[in-house]
Design a protein around this motif. Structure first.
Motif, short mmCIF file in Angstrom:
data_model
loop_
_atom_site.label_atom_id
_atom_site.label_comp_id
_atom_site.label_asym_id
_atom_site.label_seq_id
_atom_site.Cartn_x
_atom_site.Cartn_y
_atom_site.Cartn_z
N LEU A 6 50.58 69.27 52.74
CA LEU A 6 50.25 70.20 51.67
C LEU A 6 51.52 70.75 51.02
O LEU A 6 51.60 70.85 49.79
CB LEU A 6 49.36 71.34 52.18
CG LEU A 6 48.71 72.19 51.09
CD1 LEU A 6 47.82 71.34 50.18
CD2 LEU A 6 47.91 73.31 51.71
N ALA A 7 52.53 71.08 51.81
CA ALA A 7 53.80 71.55 51.25
C ALA A 7 54.42 70.47 50.36
O ALA A 7 54.95 70.77 49.28
CB ALA A 7 54.76 71.94 52.37
N TRP B 177 52.80 68.17 48.68
CA TRP B 177 52.01 68.11 47.45
C TRP B 177 52.47 69.20 46.48
O TRP B 177 52.68 68.94 45.30
CB TRP B 177 50.52 68.26 47.76
CG TRP B 177 49.64 68.12 46.55
CD1 TRP B 177 49.08 66.96 46.08
CD2 TRP B 177 49.21 69.16 45.65
NE1 TRP B 177 48.34 67.21 44.95
CE2 TRP B 177 48.41 68.56 44.67
CE3 TRP B 177 49.44 70.53 45.59
CZ2 TRP B 177 47.82 69.28 43.62
CZ3 TRP B 177 48.87 71.26 44.54
CH2 TRP B 177 48.07 70.63 43.58
N TYR B 178 52.63 70.42 46.96
CA TYR B 178 53.07 71.52 46.11
C TYR B 178 54.49 71.26 45.58
O TYR B 178 54.80 71.58 44.44
CB TYR B 178 53.02 72.86 46.86
CG TYR B 178 51.66 73.48 46.84
CD1 TYR B 178 51.33 74.44 45.90
CD2 TYR B 178 50.68 73.10 47.74
CE1 TYR B 178 50.07 75.02 45.86
CE2 TYR B 178 49.41 73.67 47.72
CZ TYR B 178 49.12 74.63 46.78
OH TYR B 178 47.87 75.18 46.74
N GLN B 179 55.33 70.65 46.39
CA GLN B 179 56.68 70.34 45.95
C GLN B 179 56.66 69.26 44.87
O GLN B 179 57.30 69.40 43.83
CB GLN B 179 57.53 69.90 47.13
CG GLN B 179 58.99 69.73 46.78
CD GLN B 179 59.86 69.60 48.02
OE1 GLN B 179 59.40 69.22 49.09
NE2 GLN B 179 61.13 69.93 47.87
N HIS C 120 54.01 68.06 42.93
CA HIS C 120 53.21 68.27 41.73
C HIS C 120 53.46 69.59 41.01
O HIS C 120 53.29 69.67 39.79
CB HIS C 120 51.73 68.13 42.06
CG HIS C 120 51.37 66.76 42.53
ND1 HIS C 120 51.40 65.65 41.71
CD2 HIS C 120 51.00 66.31 43.75
CE1 HIS C 120 51.06 64.58 42.39
NE2 HIS C 120 50.81 64.95 43.64
N LEU C 121 53.85 70.63 41.73
CA LEU C 121 54.08 71.91 41.08
C LEU C 121 55.55 72.31 41.06
O LEU C 121 55.91 73.35 40.52
CB LEU C 121 53.25 73.01 41.76
CG LEU C 121 51.74 72.81 41.67
CD1 LEU C 121 51.00 74.02 42.27
CD2 LEU C 121 51.28 72.58 40.24
N ILE D 4 57.53 73.30 43.43
CA ILE D 4 57.96 74.40 44.29
C ILE D 4 59.05 73.90 45.23
O ILE D 4 58.91 72.87 45.87
CB ILE D 4 56.76 74.98 45.06
CG1 ILE D 4 55.80 75.64 44.05
CG2 ILE D 4 57.20 75.97 46.13
CD1 ILE D 4 54.53 76.17 44.64
N TYR E 165 50.36 80.78 39.85
CA TYR E 165 51.76 80.43 39.67
C TYR E 165 52.12 80.50 38.20
O TYR E 165 51.41 79.96 37.35
CB TYR E 165 52.05 79.01 40.18
CG TYR E 165 51.89 78.87 41.66
CD1 TYR E 165 52.90 79.28 42.53
CD2 TYR E 165 50.74 78.33 42.21
CE1 TYR E 165 52.75 79.15 43.90
CE2 TYR E 165 50.58 78.20 43.58
CZ TYR E 165 51.59 78.60 44.41
OH TYR E 165 51.44 78.48 45.76
N CYS F 270 45.99 64.26 40.02
CA CYS F 270 45.53 65.52 40.63
C CYS F 270 44.18 65.92 40.05
O CYS F 270 43.81 65.52 38.95
CB CYS F 270 46.56 66.62 40.37
SG CYS F 270 48.14 66.32 41.17
N ASP G 238 44.09 71.76 44.99
CA ASP G 238 45.04 71.08 45.86
C ASP G 238 44.30 70.17 46.84
O ASP G 238 43.07 70.18 46.90
CB ASP G 238 46.00 72.08 46.54
CG ASP G 238 45.40 72.86 47.70
OD1 ASP G 238 44.32 72.50 48.23
OD2 ASP G 238 46.03 73.86 48.11
N VAL H 118 44.02 76.48 42.52
CA VAL H 118 45.33 77.02 42.19
C VAL H 118 45.33 77.37 40.71
O VAL H 118 45.01 76.53 39.87
CB VAL H 118 46.45 75.99 42.49
CG1 VAL H 118 47.80 76.52 42.08
CG2 VAL H 118 46.43 75.59 43.95
#
Length: 121
Positions: free
Chosen positions: A20-21, A23-25, A27-28, A30, A72, A89, A108, A114
């Motif tokens: 999950l981390a 994915w956030y890194q 696609h978003l 982060i 975000y 996504c 997500d 989100v």
């Protein structure tokens, strides 16, 4: 004495935290650090983090079943939503453009809704 001065962190559980981390890194964007999280400094541009409580029967977080939603801040909502669609996504079709800015949503991989927010100019 002022007691609460802002949001210090957002924390949530995941079935597969590393995936999950990642994915956030990816696609978003982060900047997930080796310790498993990221730090955000709201000085440039200067901004605000909102905090609010919703009724248990609110549909604000739907279709997610999680009792939370994270918002975000983004610079270009339309471009990001298109990039997320191109990356496969689950982007919700509905967006909102109003007094407080532009809002869009992505789900997500763990099913959490989100919220993406482009503040007004």
């Amino acid at each position: 004495m002022k007691r609460v001065t802002g949001i210090g962190g957002i924390f949530f559980q995941a079935n597969d935290p590393a995936a999950l981390a990642a994915w956030y890194q990816r696609h978003l964007g982060i900047d997930v650090q080796p310790w498993g999280g990221a730090a955000f400094d709201w000085t440039d541009p200067k901004g605000t983090t909102a905090w609010s409580v919703f009724a248990a029967d609110s549909d604000q977080f739907a279709p997610s079943r999680a009792p939370f939603m994270i918002n975000y801040r983004v610079d270009n909502l339309a471009a990001l939503l298109q990039a997320l669609r191109d990356e496969g996504c689950n982007v919700l079709d509905r967006t909102n453009d109003g007094e407080y800015g532009k809002f869009g949503w992505v789900i997500d991989p763990e099913g959490n809704k989100v919220e993406l927010w482009e503040p007004p100019a």
